[in-house]
Motif scaffolding. Structure first.
Motif, PDB file in Angstrom:
ATOM      1  N   GLY A 191      30.117  22.777  40.320  1.00 50.15           N
ATOM      2  CA  GLY A 191      30.828  22.941  41.586  1.00 50.15           C
ATOM      3  C   GLY A 191      32.216  23.523  41.479  1.00 50.15           C
ATOM      4  N   LYS A 192      32.620  23.973  40.312  1.00 51.79           N
ATOM      5  CA  LYS A 192      33.948  24.566  40.126  1.00 51.79           C
ATOM      6  C   LYS A 192      33.848  26.086  40.323  1.00 51.79           C
ATOM      7  N   LYS A 193      33.853  26.506  41.583  1.00 51.98           N
ATOM      8  CA  LYS A 193      33.738  27.931  41.879  1.00 51.98           C
ATOM      9  C   LYS A 193      35.071  28.554  42.258  1.00 51.98           C
ATOM     10  N   ASN A 194      36.011  27.746  42.698  1.00 54.09           N
ATOM     11  CA  ASN A 194      37.276  28.261  43.213  1.00 54.09           C
ATOM     12  C   ASN A 194      38.361  28.311  42.144  1.00 54.09           C
ATOM     13  N   ILE A 195      37.984  28.716  40.942  1.00 52.96           N
ATOM     14  CA  ILE A 195      38.962  28.897  39.870  1.00 52.96           C
ATOM     15  C   ILE A 195      38.833  30.318  39.329  1.00 52.96           C
ATOM     16  N   SER A 196      39.893  30.780  38.717  1.00 51.72           N
ATOM     17  CA  SER A 196      39.900  32.120  38.132  1.00 51.72           C
ATOM     18  C   SER A 196      38.926  32.174  36.966  1.00 51.72           C
ATOM     19  N   CYS A 197      38.304  33.334  36.801  1.00 55.24           N
ATOM     20  CA  CYS A 197      37.359  33.477  35.687  1.00 55.24           C
ATOM     21  C   CYS A 197      38.077  33.551  34.349  1.00 55.24           C
ATOM     22  N   GLY A 198      39.364  33.896  34.361  1.00 57.21           N
ATOM     23  CA  GLY A 198      40.124  33.973  33.124  1.00 57.21           C
ATOM     24  C   GLY A 198      39.847  35.225  32.324  1.00 57.21           C
ATOM     25  N   CYS A 199      39.188  36.196  32.943  1.00 59.06           N
ATOM     26  CA  CYS A 199      38.812  37.423  32.243  1.00 59.06           C
ATOM     27  C   CYS A 199      40.026  38.271  31.888  1.00 59.06           C
ATOM     28  N   GLY A 200      40.983  38.317  32.787  1.00 60.73           N
ATOM     29  CA  GLY A 200      42.161  39.127  32.561  1.00 60.73           C
ATOM     30  C   GLY A 200      41.887  40.604  32.793  1.00 60.73           C
ATOM     31  N   GLY A 201      42.953  41.374  32.872  1.00 56.24           N
ATOM     32  CA  GLY A 201      42.826  42.814  33.038  1.00 56.24           C
ATOM     33  C   GLY A 201      42.144  43.195  34.336  1.00 56.24           C
ATOM     34  N   ILE A 202      41.393  44.269  34.309  1.00 58.53           N
ATOM     35  CA  ILE A 202      40.736  44.759  35.519  1.00 58.53           C
ATOM     36  C   ILE A 202      39.524  43.915  35.898  1.00 58.53           C
ATOM     37  N   LEU A 203      39.106  43.035  35.010  1.00 56.41           N
ATOM     38  CA  LEU A 203      37.930  42.206  35.288  1.00 56.41           C
ATOM     39  C   LEU A 203      38.268  40.895  35.988  1.00 56.41           C
ATOM     40  N   GLU A 204      39.552  40.589  36.118  1.00 53.28           N
ATOM     41  CA  GLU A 204      39.977  39.302  36.683  1.00 53.28           C
ATOM     42  C   GLU A 204      39.350  39.082  38.054  1.00 53.28           C
ATOM     43  N   ASN A 205      38.895  37.861  38.262  1.00 52.65           N
ATOM     44  CA  ASN A 205      38.270  37.476  39.517  1.00 52.65           C
ATOM     45  C   ASN A 205      38.750  36.065  39.846  1.00 52.65           C
ATOM     46  N   ASP A 206      39.148  35.838  41.078  1.00 53.55           N
ATOM     47  CA  ASP A 206      39.718  34.545  41.460  1.00 53.55           C
ATOM     48  C   ASP A 206      38.671  33.463  41.714  1.00 53.55           C
ATOM     49  N   ASN A 207      37.407  33.837  41.828  1.00 53.24           N
ATOM     50  CA  ASN A 207      36.341  32.867  42.067  1.00 53.24           C
ATOM     51  C   ASN A 207      35.193  33.109  41.100  1.00 53.24           C
ATOM     52  N   LEU A 208      34.644  32.019  40.607  1.00 52.87           N
ATOM     53  CA  LEU A 208      33.484  32.132  39.732  1.00 52.87           C
ATOM     54  C   LEU A 208      32.244  32.441  40.563  1.00 52.87           C
ATOM     55  N   SER A 209      31.394  33.301  40.020  1.00 53.22           N
ATOM     56  CA  SER A 209      30.136  33.619  40.696  1.00 53.22           C
ATOM     57  C   SER A 209      29.130  34.112  39.661  1.00 53.22           C
ATOM     58  N   TYR A 210      27.901  34.165  40.090  1.00 55.02           N
ATOM     59  CA  TYR A 210      26.849  34.656  39.204  1.00 55.02           C
ATOM     60  C   TYR A 210      27.004  36.146  38.930  1.00 55.02           C
ATOM     61  N   SER A 211      27.716  36.856  39.789  1.00 59.08           N
ATOM     62  CA  SER A 211      27.923  38.289  39.559  1.00 59.08           C
ATOM     63  C   SER A 211      28.736  38.527  38.281  1.00 59.08           C
TER      64      SER A 211
END
Length: 178
Positions: free
Chosen positions: A96-116
Motif C-alpha cells: 500500500g505504499k504508492k505515494n512515495i518517490s521511486c528514488g530513481c533519480g534523474g529523468i526517471l524520477e517518479n513521485d508515485n510508485l506504479s506498475y509502469s
C-alpha cells in the motif's frame, strides 16, 4: 544495416545517460535520497550504505557501458539492478505504499510508485539483452551531438527540479521569518 548500427549506438548512449543522470541526481540530493530509501522501509543507517552502493553500481554501469559496451558483466549488473529495484517497488505497492518517490533519480524520477515503473525496468533489461555484445562506437559526429543534446535536456531537467526545490525552501524560510 547502418540503421541498426546507429540504433544500437543510440540505445547504449541512452542507457549511459539513464545511469549517469540517476547517479548524479542521487549524489546531488544525497540527504533526500536517504529519506527516499528510508520510505521504502530501510533503516537510516542502512539507507546510507545502500545509497553509496547504488551510486557506485550506477556510475560503474555508466562508465563501463561507455568503455566496453554491453558485456556479459554489464548485462548481469543491469539485470540484477533493475530486477532488485522492481522487486522492492512491487513489495511496496503490495503493502500500500504508492505515494512515495521511486528514488530513481534523474529523468526517471517518479513521485508515485506504479506498475509502469516495473514495466519500464523490464524494458531496460530487454534493451540491454538486445545490445549484448555490442560496443559503443562514437566515431560519428552525429552520435556525439545526440548525446550532448540528451545530456543537456537531462541537466536542464535536474536544474528545473533544483530550482523548484530552492523556491519551496525559500518560501518556507520567508514564512518562518514573518
Amino acid at each position: 544495416m547502418y540503421s541498426i548500427y546507429w540504433m544500437s549506438n543510440f540505445l547504449i548512449i541512452f542507457l549511459i545517460f539513464i545511469f549517469s543522470t540517476s547517479a548524479l541526481d542521487k549524489a546531488i540530493n544525497f540527504k533526500k535520497s536517504i529519506v527516499t530509501l528510508s520510505n521504502f522501509g530501510i533503516k537510516k543507517n542502512y539507507a546510507q550504505i545502500a545509497l553509496v552502493f547504488l551510486l557506485v553500481v550506477e556510475f560503474y554501469i555508466a562508465i563501463s557501458l561507455k568503455l566496453m559496451g554491453v558485456t556479459l558483466i554489464n548485462l548481469l549488473f543491469i539485470t540484477i539492478f533493475f530486477s532488485t529495484v522492481s522487486v522492492v517497488i512491487f513489495i511496496n505497492i503490495k503493502n500500500g505504499k504508492k505515494n512515495i518517490s521511486c528514488g530513481c533519480g534523474g529523468i526517471l524520477e517518479n513521485d508515485n510508485l506504479s506498475y509502469s515503473i516495473i514495466i519500464r525496468n523490464i524494458i531496460f533489461i530487454l534493451i540491454s539483452l538486445c545490445l549484448y555484445d555490442k560496443e559503443l562506437d562514437i566515431s560519428n559526429a552525429h552520435l556525439i551531438i545526440i548525446f550532448i543534446v540528451i545530456a543537456s535536456i537531462g541537466l536542464i531537467n535536474l536544474s528545473i527540479k533544483n530550482l523548484k526545490n530552492f523556491k519551496k525552501n525559500m518560501i518556507k524560510v520567508i514564512e518562518k521569518l514573518q
